[in-house]
Design a protein around this motif. Structure first.
Motif, mmCIF file in Angstrom:
data_model
loop_
_atom_site.group_PDB
_atom_site.id
_atom_site.type_symbol
_atom_site.label_atom_id
_atom_site.label_comp_id
_atom_site.label_asym_id
_atom_site.label_seq_id
_atom_site.Cartn_x
_atom_site.Cartn_y
_atom_site.Cartn_z
ATOM 1 N N ARG A 24 0.831 -1.210 0.000
ATOM 2 C CA ARG A 24 0.000 0.000 0.000
ATOM 3 C C ARG A 24 0.862 1.255 0.000
ATOM 4 O O ARG A 24 0.549 2.250 -0.645
ATOM 5 C CB ARG A 24 -0.909 -0.012 1.235
ATOM 6 N N GLY A 25 1.961 1.194 0.770
ATOM 7 C CA GLY A 25 2.870 2.335 0.828
ATOM 8 C C GLY A 25 3.487 2.624 -0.527
ATOM 9 O O GLY A 25 3.598 3.789 -0.944
ATOM 10 N N ARG A 26 3.884 1.559 -1.237
ATOM 11 C CA ARG A 26 4.475 1.732 -2.582
ATOM 12 C C ARG A 26 3.448 2.331 -3.546
ATOM 13 O O ARG A 26 3.762 3.213 -4.334
ATOM 14 C CB ARG A 26 4.996 0.386 -3.109
ATOM 15 N N GLU A 27 2.197 1.831 -3.478
ATOM 16 C CA GLU A 27 1.152 2.347 -4.354
ATOM 17 C C GLU A 27 0.863 3.814 -4.043
ATOM 18 O O GLU A 27 0.654 4.625 -4.949
ATOM 19 C CB GLU A 27 -0.122 1.495 -4.189
ATOM 20 N N LEU A 28 0.892 4.156 -2.741
ATOM 21 C CA LEU A 28 0.660 5.550 -2.336
ATOM 22 C C LEU A 28 1.753 6.456 -2.904
ATOM 23 O O LEU A 28 1.481 7.556 -3.393
ATOM 24 C CB LEU A 28 0.623 5.633 -0.810
ATOM 25 N N SER A 29 2.998 5.969 -2.842
ATOM 26 C CA SER A 29 4.128 6.749 -3.387
ATOM 27 C C SER A 29 3.978 6.947 -4.887
ATOM 28 O O SER A 29 4.214 8.045 -5.416
ATOM 29 C CB SER A 29 5.449 6.029 -3.091
ATOM 30 N N ARG A 30 3.577 5.876 -5.602
ATOM 31 C CA ARG A 30 3.390 5.982 -7.064
ATOM 32 C C ARG A 30 2.265 6.961 -7.397
ATOM 33 O O ARG A 30 2.371 7.747 -8.340
ATOM 34 C CB ARG A 30 3.095 4.597 -7.653
ATOM 35 N N LEU A 31 1.168 6.885 -6.602
ATOM 36 C CA LEU A 31 0.051 7.801 -6.841
ATOM 37 C C LEU A 31 0.477 9.255 -6.630
ATOM 38 O O LEU A 31 0.113 10.142 -7.415
ATOM 39 C CB LEU A 31 -1.118 7.452 -5.909
ATOM 40 N N LYS A 32 1.249 9.500 -5.555
ATOM 41 C CA LYS A 32 1.731 10.869 -5.287
ATOM 42 C C LYS A 32 2.610 11.362 -6.437
ATOM 43 O O LYS A 32 2.488 12.511 -6.891
ATOM 44 C CB LYS A 32 2.519 10.898 -3.969
ATOM 45 N N ARG A 33 3.491 10.485 -6.920
ATOM 46 C CA ARG A 33 4.381 10.856 -8.029
ATOM 47 C C ARG A 33 3.565 11.164 -9.286
ATOM 48 O O ARG A 33 3.742 12.205 -9.922
ATOM 49 C CB ARG A 33 5.347 9.704 -8.308
ATOM 50 N N ASP A 34 2.645 10.255 -9.643
ATOM 51 C CA ASP A 34 1.842 10.444 -10.859
ATOM 52 C C ASP A 34 0.967 11.692 -10.755
ATOM 53 O O ASP A 34 0.824 12.445 -11.729
ATOM 54 C CB ASP A 34 0.961 9.216 -11.109
ATOM 55 N N LEU A 35 0.377 11.899 -9.564
ATOM 56 C CA LEU A 35 -0.474 13.080 -9.388
ATOM 57 C C LEU A 35 0.357 14.352 -9.515
ATOM 58 O O LEU A 35 -0.077 15.330 -10.140
ATOM 59 C CB LEU A 35 -1.172 13.029 -8.024
ATOM 60 N N GLY A 36 1.565 14.362 -8.944
ATOM 61 C CA GLY A 36 2.442 15.534 -9.033
ATOM 62 C C GLY A 36 2.784 15.875 -10.469
ATOM 63 O O GLY A 36 2.703 17.044 -10.897
ATOM 64 N N ILE A 37 3.142 14.833 -11.261
ATOM 65 C CA ILE A 37 3.483 15.054 -12.680
ATOM 66 C C ILE A 37 2.253 15.560 -13.438
ATOM 67 O O ILE A 37 2.321 16.544 -14.192
ATOM 68 C CB ILE A 37 4.007 13.748 -13.310
ATOM 69 N N ALA A 38 1.118 14.876 -13.224
ATOM 70 C CA ALA A 38 -0.099 15.249 -13.958
ATOM 71 C C ALA A 38 -0.527 16.670 -13.617
ATOM 72 O O ALA A 38 -0.886 17.455 -14.519
ATOM 73 C CB ALA A 38 -1.224 14.264 -13.618
ATOM 74 N N LEU A 91 -6.829 10.804 -10.444
ATOM 75 C CA LEU A 91 -5.648 10.423 -9.657
ATOM 76 C C LEU A 91 -5.723 11.003 -8.253
ATOM 77 O O LEU A 91 -5.367 10.338 -7.265
ATOM 78 C CB LEU A 91 -4.372 10.901 -10.357
ATOM 79 N N LEU A 92 -6.209 12.257 -8.134
ATOM 80 C CA LEU A 92 -6.391 12.867 -6.815
ATOM 81 C C LEU A 92 -7.393 12.061 -5.992
ATOM 82 O O LEU A 92 -7.158 11.774 -4.810
ATOM 83 C CB LEU A 92 -6.875 14.313 -6.964
ATOM 84 N N GLY A 93 -8.499 11.672 -6.626
ATOM 85 C CA GLY A 93 -9.495 10.847 -5.927
ATOM 86 C C GLY A 93 -8.910 9.526 -5.477
ATOM 87 O O GLY A 93 -9.155 9.076 -4.356
ATOM 88 N N ARG A 94 -8.111 8.889 -6.353
ATOM 89 C CA ARG A 94 -7.465 7.615 -5.999
ATOM 90 C C ARG A 94 -6.528 7.783 -4.801
ATOM 91 O O ARG A 94 -6.464 6.939 -3.916
ATOM 92 C CB ARG A 94 -6.675 7.085 -7.199
ATOM 93 N N LEU A 95 -5.780 8.904 -4.807
ATOM 94 C CA LEU A 95 -4.844 9.149 -3.704
ATOM 95 C C LEU A 95 -5.604 9.320 -2.385
ATOM 96 O O LEU A 95 -5.234 8.738 -1.357
ATOM 97 C CB LEU A 95 -4.010 10.398 -4.003
ATOM 98 N N LEU A 96 -6.667 10.111 -2.408
ATOM 99 C CA LEU A 96 -7.468 10.325 -1.196
ATOM 100 C C LEU A 96 -8.098 9.014 -0.736
ATOM 101 O O LEU A 96 -8.163 8.723 0.458
ATOM 102 C CB LEU A 96 -8.554 11.378 -1.456
ATOM 103 N N GLU A 97 -8.569 8.195 -1.693
ATOM 104 C CA GLU A 97 -9.139 6.889 -1.365
ATOM 105 C C GLU A 97 -8.101 6.002 -0.692
ATOM 106 O O GLU A 97 -8.369 5.351 0.311
ATOM 107 C CB GLU A 97 -9.626 6.185 -2.639
ATOM 108 N N ALA A 98 -6.900 5.956 -1.280
ATOM 109 C CA ALA A 98 -5.839 5.095 -0.752
ATOM 110 C C ALA A 98 -5.490 5.487 0.676
ATOM 111 O O ALA A 98 -5.300 4.629 1.548
ATOM 112 C CB ALA A 98 -4.602 5.167 -1.640
ATOM 113 N N LYS A 99 -5.422 6.804 0.935
ATOM 114 C CA LYS A 99 -5.123 7.269 2.294
ATOM 115 C C LYS A 99 -6.228 6.873 3.263
ATOM 116 O O LYS A 99 -5.976 6.403 4.375
ATOM 117 C CB LYS A 99 -4.937 8.785 2.301
ATOM 118 N N ALA A 100 -7.473 7.063 2.841
ATOM 119 C CA ALA A 100 -8.604 6.735 3.711
ATOM 120 C C ALA A 100 -8.706 5.230 3.929
ATOM 121 O O ALA A 100 -9.000 4.770 5.038
ATOM 122 C CB ALA A 100 -9.900 7.270 3.109
ATOM 123 N N LYS A 101 -8.449 4.442 2.886
ATOM 124 C CA LYS A 101 -8.480 2.982 3.033
ATOM 125 C C LYS A 101 -7.457 2.538 4.074
ATOM 126 O O LYS A 101 -7.703 1.636 4.863
ATOM 127 C CB LYS A 101 -8.155 2.306 1.691
#
Length: 842
Positions: free
Chosen positions: A163-177, A289-299
C-alpha cells in the motif's frame, strides 16, 4: 441419466470429498441424494476414497450438491483461503473477480472485499488447486497474492508495504499530472474568462502553436500518469467486461483524440466544430488520480484497528533459561516456559501467575480502563500492560493460540466479510458499467441528431461527462469501509463480531435471551447469609460447618469453605464423614457431631427448623438457597448460599429496556427461584427448569411469532442455543466451545457489552445506508444532468472536468462518512449503583 439433466449440453465433471460414510448403503444414499439435484447427469460415489464424482450437464452447481450430501446425513470438508488481489478499483471489479473465482471447479463460495483488497475463498478440501484460482483471477485482469496465515503479522506488514508503494506511485503520478495540467488549464480557461489574454495569446503565440503545446503536455499526462488506466481498462474492454478504468480511458481518450484531430487534421471535422479539449482530458486524469490518492489514504486509515492490535504484541520476553531470566524474541517462547514481567512491561503471551502480584491494564480485551489485580493462580493475557508490581508466570498459549492473535483473526474475518445488504449492490454493479456505456452512447447519438450546432462538440462533451461521472467507486466502497471501521471500533470497546451477518442482524433483535449462570450471575456460588441460633458463637459454628463441607465436592460446600478461609478460621480434624445424596452431610469435628443440609435432612434427624421460617422465606424471595446445620443435635445456624448477580447486570437490563428490547432468562433453576431473580432484575420473560439440552427448544419458543432473538451464554451447554439463535452472543470469559459457536463475543464478560454491541450494530448499518444512499442517489441524479437533460430548460451542461471532480468527491465522501464510526462511544458503561445507565454518545 437424471430427469433434470440436459442431454444436449456438454458434461462437466467435478469431485467432492465426503466424510461419514461407513457402508454400501451410505454410498447408495449419497448417490441418490446427489442424483436429485437439478443439472446433475450422473453421480458415482466411492467408499474407499470417500469421494463422489459428479457429472453436470451444463453449468455446475457445487453448492447444491454439497447441500444434497449434507441432507443425506454426511459432511463435505471445506477449506478457506484468503488471497490479496491487486488492481481492483470499483464495485464492478469486485463482481468480476467473484464470478471468475466461483467458476473454478471445487470452489463453493467467494467473497471479495474492495476495501481490504482481498478475497475469502471457500473450496472443497483438497479438490481445488490454488493455482487454478490464481489463474482465474489473472484471467479476469487482476493479480493474486497469497496470504500466509501462519505469519499473519508478516503478511499484514507486506500488505502495508504494498500500500505504501502504491501511495508513493500515486503521489508521483499526481504531481506530474498536476504540474503538466496546470498550464493547459490556466491558459485555456483564462482565455475564455479574460478576452485580453485570449487576444494576446493569439497575437504573440498563435493558435496552432498553442494547440501543439497543449497537445505535448496533455499527451504526456494521458500516456504517462494516465497509463495506469489503460493497463487495466483496455484489457477489460477487450474481454467485454468494462470497469471503472475503462470508463476513464473512454472518456479521457475521446476528449484527447478529438483534440488531436482538431489540431492536426481540422479539415476532417464539420465546419464550426474545430475545438480542442486537451484541458478536459488532462484534468480528468489529474482529478481521478487525486481521488485515488485520497481513497488510498482513507483505506489505510480504515484498517488502523488491526494495526493497533498488532502493535499490542510484545516484541520480546524475559524467559527463565538455566536458572536465570534472559531476554528472548517473542517467537522463541514455548508453552510451559516461565516468564518474568516487570513494572511497565507488556505481558508477552497468555499464562497463569506462579508468584508475585501486580495490577494489569486489560483495557485491550475488556475496554475497561481500571487495572485488574493479579496474584498466584490468576490468568494473564498477552498484550496487556503490567502496572506496578512484578510477577512470574507459566506460558499456556503462544503464537497464533494467544487470545490477542485470536482477536486479530476475528477482526480480520469480520472486516473481510460481506453483509446481506451487499447483495443488492452486487446485483446493481453487475450491469452498471455496461449500462453507463450504453447511456453515454445514447447521449452521443441524441445530441448528434437533435442537438444544436456544433452538434458533434455537444455530443462528445456530454457523452464524456456521462462516462466520467458514473464511475461506481462509491458503490463498491460504501459497505466494506463501514464494516472495517465499525468492527475495528467494536474490538476497541471489547466487542468482537465474528462475521458480517451478525453485524447486520443484531440491530433488528427484539428479544435478548440470557442464560443465568455465568451470564446474569458470577457463575460461582458464595455464602451471603449466616444466621446463628441463640447460644452459639458465629465463628465457631462457621469453622465447624466448613470443616465438614471441606470433605464435599459440591459448589455450595466450596462457597462455605471459602467464606471460612476468608475470615481466617482454622478448620478442625474430621472423622466419620457421611454424605446422604439429596439431603446433606454429617461428620464429627473435634469431638462434636455436625450435620449440614436442607430442611428435609434435619427433619429426618428429628431437628425442627421452624425457628428460622421467616428468615428462610426472605432468603427464598431473594433467590437464595437456605441450608441448616445442627451441632450435637441442636439447631445452630441457617446459611444462605447463592450465585450472586454480577454488579453491572441490573444496569445492563435497564439499558436493554431503554432500547425497547424484551429481556428473557433461560435457566435450569426451579421456577420459584427463577421468578425471584426475574422480579429482582426486571426481566420480562422466564423459561425455567430447562435441562441442558433444552435451551435450543427454549430459543425456538422465544422466536415464536417471528421475533428475532439474540441468545447470550457462556458455557459448553450453551453452544447449541448460541448456534440456533438469530444472533449468538458469547461471554468472552466463558468456554472456548461457547465462543466458537457464537456470532459475537463480549471480551469483558460484562452484559453491558450486549447493549454496546447492539448500539454499534445500529450505528454501522445506519452508516452503510447513508453511504449507499449517497452512492446511488449521486449516480441516479447526476447521470441525467451529465447527459444534458437540463439544457433545454436552463441551458445547464456538466463539463467533463466537473464530472471528474464530482466522481472523486463521491468516493471521498463515502470514505469520510465511514470514518465517523471511529468516534463511536460505548453508550453503556459500568457506573455506581443508582447512577444513570446510559451515557451520552458522541
Amino acid at each position: 441419466m437424471n430427469a433434470h439433466s440436459n442431454p444436449g449440453a456438454a458434461t462437466i465433471r467435478q469431485g467432492f470429498p465426503i466424510v461419514g460414510m461407513t457402508c454400501a448403503s451410505c454410498v447408495r444414499r449419497v448417490e441418490k441424494s446427489i442424483a436429485n439435484v437439478t443439472g446433475v447427469a450422473s453421480a458415482s460415489v466411492n467408499l474407499a476414497t470417500e469421494s463422489a464424482e459428479v457429472a453436470f450437464s451444463g453449468q455446475p452447481n457445487p453448492m447444491a450438491v454439497v447441500a444434497a450430501i449434507k441432507d443425506a446425513g454426511y459432511d463435505v470438508p471445506a477449506e478457506s483461503t484468503e488471497i490479496q488481489i491487486v488492481g481492483m478499483s470499483c464495485a464492478s471489479c469486485v463482481r468480476r473477480v467473484e464470478l471468475a473465482i466461483v467458476a473454478v471447479p471445487g470452489v463453493l463460495k467467494a467473497s471479495v472485499n474492495l476495501a481490504t483488497e482481498s478475497a475469502t475463498v471457500e473450496s472443497l478440501a483438497g479438490m481445488t488447486p490454488l493455482a487454478a484460482i490464481d489463474a482465474a483471477i489473472r484471467k479476469a485482469g487482476y493479480e493474486p497474492r497469497r496470504v500466509d496465515e501462519a505469519s499473519g503479522a508478516a503478511s499484514t506488514d507486506s500488505r502495508e508495504e504494498a500500500r505504501g508503494r502504491e501511495l508513493s506511485r500515486l503521489k508521483r503520478d499526481l504531481g506530474i499530472a498536476a504540474a503538466l495540467t496546470l498550464p493547459i488549464f490556466v491558459l485555456e480557461m483564462g482565455s475564455h474568462a479574460i478576452p485580453a489574454l485570449h487576444h494576446w495569446l493569439l497575437m504573440n503565440v498563435g493558435q496552432q502553436a498553442l494547440y501543439i503545446a497543449f497537445f505535448i503536455l496533455a499527451t504526456i499526462v494521458q500516456f504517462g500518469p494516465g497509463l495506469r488506466f489503460y493497463k487495466k481498462g483496455v484489457p477489460a474492454l477487450l474481454r467485454l467486461a468494462p470497469d471503472m478504468n475503462s470508463l476513464v480511458v473512454l472518456g479521457s481518450s475521446a476528449a484527447w483524440a478529438y483534440s488531436v484531430v482538431a489540431t492536426f487534421a481540422p479539415w476532417v471535422l464539420p465546419a464550426g466544430t474545430v475545438n480542442v479539449y486537451y484541458e478536459a482530458s488532462a484534468v480528468i486524469i489529474t482529478l481521478i488520480l487525486l481521488g485515488r490518492l485520497l481513497e488510498a489514504k482513507a483505506k489505510g486509515r480504515t484498517s488502523e484497528a488491526i494495526k493497533r492490535l498488532m502493535g499490542l504484541q510484545a516484541k520480546s520476553a524475559r524467559v527463565e533459561r538455566n536458572g536465570e531470566f534472559v531476554d528472548v524474541a517473542l517467537e522463541e517462547v514455548a508453552v510451559g516456559d516461565v516468564l518474568q514481567v516487570r513494572p511497565g512491561d507488556k505481558v508477552p503471551v497468555d499464562g497463569i501467575v506462579l508468584s508475585g502480584s501486580s495490577f494489569v491494564d486489560e483495557a485491550m480485551i475488556s475496554g475497561e480502563p481500571v487495572p485488574v489485580s493479579k496474584g498466584e493462580g490468576a490468568e494473564v493475557v498477552g498484550g496487556t500492560i503490567n502496572k506496578t508490581g512484578s510477577f512470574t508466570y507459566r506460558a499456556t498459549k503462544v503464537g497464533a493460540d494467544t487470545l490477542l492473535a485470536q482477536i486479530i483473526r476475528m477482526v480480520e474475518t469480520a472486516q473481510g466479510s460481506k453483509l446481506p445488504i451487499q447483495a443488492l449492490v452486487d446485483k446493481v454493479t453487475a450491469w452498471f458499467v455496461p449500462a453507463v456505456m450504453a447511456a453515454a452512447t445514447l447521449t452521443f447519438l441524441a445530441w448528434l441528431t437533435f442537438g444544436p450546432e456544433p452538434a458533434v462538440t455537444f455530443a462528445l462533451v456530454n457523452a464524456v461527462a456521462v462516462l466520467i461521472i458514473a464511475c461506481p467507486c462509491a458503490m463498491g466502497l460504501a459497505t466494506p469501509t463501514s464494516i472495517m471501521v465499525g468492527t475495528g471500533r467494536a474490538a476497541e470497546i471489547g466487542v468482537l463480531f465474528r462475521n458480517g451477518e451478525a453485524l447486520q442482524s443484531l440491530k433488528s433483535v427484539e428479544v435478548v435471551a440470557l442464560d443465568k449462570t455465568g451470564t446474569l450471575t458470577a457463575g460461582k456460588p458464595v455464602m451471603t447469609d449466616l444466621e446463628v441460633a441463640g447460644g452459639f458463637d458465629r465463628a465457631e459454628v462457621l469453622a465447624l460447618v466448613a470443616a465438614v463441607e471441606a470433605q464435599s465436592e459440591h459448589p455450595v460446600a466450596a462457597a462455605i469453605v471459602a467464606a471460612a478461609r476468608e475470615e481466617g478460621l482454622v478448620l478442625g480434624a474430621v472423622d466419620a464423614f457421611e454424605a446422604v445424596p439429596g439431603f446433606g452431610v454429617s461428620a464429627v469435628v473435634d469431638g462434636r457431631r455436625v450435620a449440614v443440609g436442607a430442611d428435609r435432612y434435619l427433619s429426618r434427624l428429628g431437628i425442627e427448623v421452624a425457628v428460622f421460617a421467616d428468615i428462610a422465606a426472605q432468603m427464598g424471595r431473594k433467590a437464595k438457597t437456605p441450608l441448616y446445620a445442627a451441632i450435637d443435635g441442636k439447631l445452630a445456624v441457617a446459611i444462605a448460599v447463592s450465585d450472586p448477580v454480577k454488579p453491572t447486570t441490573p444496569q445492563a437490563i435497564r439499558a436493554l429496556h431503554e432500547m425497547g428490547l424484551k429481556v428473557a432468562m433461560i435457566t435450569g433453576d426451579n421456577r420459584r427461584t427463577a421468578e425471584a431473580i426475574a422480579a429482582q432484575l426486571g426481566i420480562d420473560e422466564v423459561v425455567a427448569e430447562v435441562l441442558p439440552d433444552g435451551k435450543v427448544d427454549a430459543v425456538k419458543r422465544l422466536r415464536a411469532g417471528g421475533r428475532t432473538v439474540a441468545f447470550v451464554g457462556d458455557g459448553i451447554n450453551d453452544a447449541p442455543a448460541l448456534a440456533k439463535a438469530d444472533v449468538g452472543v458469547a461471554i468472552g470469559t466463558g468456554t472456548d466451545v461457547a465462543i466458537e459457536s457464537a456470532d459475537v463475543v463480549l471480551m469483558s464478560g460484562d452484559l453491558l457489552g450486549v447493549t454496546n454491541a447492539i448500539a454499534l450494530s445500529k450505528a454501522t448499518i445506519g452508516n452503510i445506508r447513508q453511504n449507499l444512499f449517497w452512492a446511488f442517489a449521486y449516480n441516479a441524479s447526476l447521470i441525467p444532468v451529465a447527459a444534458g437533460v437540463l439544457y433545454p430548460v436552463s441551458g445547464t451542461l456538466l463539463s467533463p472536468m466537473l464530472a471528474a471532480g464530482a466522481m472523486a468527491l463521491s468516493s471521498v465522501f463515502v470514505l469520510g462518512n465511514a470514518m465517523r464510526l471511529k468516534r463511536f462511544q460505548a453508550p453503556a458503561r459500568a457506573v455506581a449503583a443508582g447512577a444513570p445507565s446510559l451515557a451520552p454518545a458522541e
